[in-house]
Enzyme design. Sequence first.
Site, mmCIF file in Angstrom:
data_model
loop_
_atom_site.group_PDB
_atom_site.id
_atom_site.type_symbol
_atom_site.label_atom_id
_atom_site.label_comp_id
_atom_site.label_asym_id
_atom_site.label_seq_id
_atom_site.Cartn_x
_atom_site.Cartn_y
_atom_site.Cartn_z
ATOM 1 N N ALA A 247 0.802 -1.225 0.000
ATOM 2 C CA ALA A 247 0.000 0.000 0.000
ATOM 3 C C ALA A 247 0.842 1.286 0.000
ATOM 4 O O ALA A 247 0.671 2.148 -0.874
ATOM 5 C CB ALA A 247 -0.968 -0.035 1.178
ATOM 6 N N ASP B 168 -4.115 -2.273 4.061
ATOM 7 C CA ASP B 168 -4.264 -1.513 2.808
ATOM 8 C C ASP B 168 -5.258 -0.373 2.944
ATOM 9 O O ASP B 168 -5.219 0.585 2.182
ATOM 10 C CB ASP B 168 -4.683 -2.433 1.663
ATOM 11 C CG ASP B 168 -3.476 -3.189 1.143
ATOM 12 O OD1 ASP B 168 -3.037 -4.128 1.837
ATOM 13 O OD2 ASP B 168 -2.942 -2.804 0.090
#
Length: 351
Positions: A45, A230
């Site tokens: 991420a 994420d």
Amino acid sequence: MGLICEKGRLWVLDQTLLPNKVEWLRADSPSKMAKYILDLKVRGAPLIGVAAAAALARHAEEGADWEEFRASAKLLRRARPTAVNLMAAVDRMLAACQPARQEARGGKDLAGKAAAEAERIFDEDVALCRRIAEHGARFIKDGESVLTHCNAGGLATAGIGTAVGVIRAAHESGKRIHVYVDETRPLLQGARLTAWELESLGIPYTIVCDNMAGSLMRRGKVRGIFVGADRIARNGDFANKIGTYPLAVLARHHGVPFYCAAPVTTVDLSISTGDGIPIEERSPEEVRRDWGPKRARVHNPAFDVTPADLVEAMILDVGVVKRADLIKGRLPSRVSPNSRVRHEPKVDRAA
Ligand code: MRU
């Protein structure tokens, strides 16, 4: 770290080839970078946010005007739908460069602003990782074995990583620790990438198939589980690599504390619960490989959502939020960089 900018050129480490081959790819256009992100050559991420920002900065340096810059931002923003870091970094680039719009005919002012903002995003990520590690290392005691899933390490960020950064800090403080690494089906980020990182850091580790974690916990071999994220919703539910949720359920059953480590750039206060987090569905080929019947139907969500009440504590760069506060919706108010992220329609990679 999987990205470098050298002599005006942007390079990314091809993470699909690790650990067998170390190959750097030139990311000389936003569309190339978007493809690298989609193909998971660049992944994790925080790193995909940093990489998108860097690609936009290069684009501006090569003379893109505002309209071209905006079109490329749109393309990059859509490369993957779950990690909010990507959208947040792109939006940040657009906001930082917006005032340059009038003067940006020749792209000069735009280039300066874009480069400065991309550098800030990179440097901030390095610092965020360091702070997460400082907050989290105390949760690992000398002599303990912990487990991690996927790769939330240096490869997934501009810095030392999130969950792996915590583990690394505990190791560097002199604690003798051991790490069980979930292999992380279907793309093996644990067995390939986390193992590679731990190996190079000299941290003792053992790779296990995902379906072995439960029996390890039952035998008392795992004292804590550390994963990344994420996207974290306002109520503390979070999306992470598929297989994180069942680990959290197993951890609760066996009384093993389960920690999520993440930077502020992963928090999305515009989403109230985990149900609102868009989950990327990826190609069936990633699961079928060479061994499944070619026509077999496949379900391949890249992420799952873990409810906040299964989390012992969330280790953020701004501090640690314990379960009691998490489920009361008490993520620190300083954690709000992504509250204005615009959301894209759901993307189905299998379609
Ligand atoms: O599909 P990936 O490999 O990008 O998934 C990555 C993860 O799920 C990580 O745990 C997450 O991005 C945190 S990385 C610090």
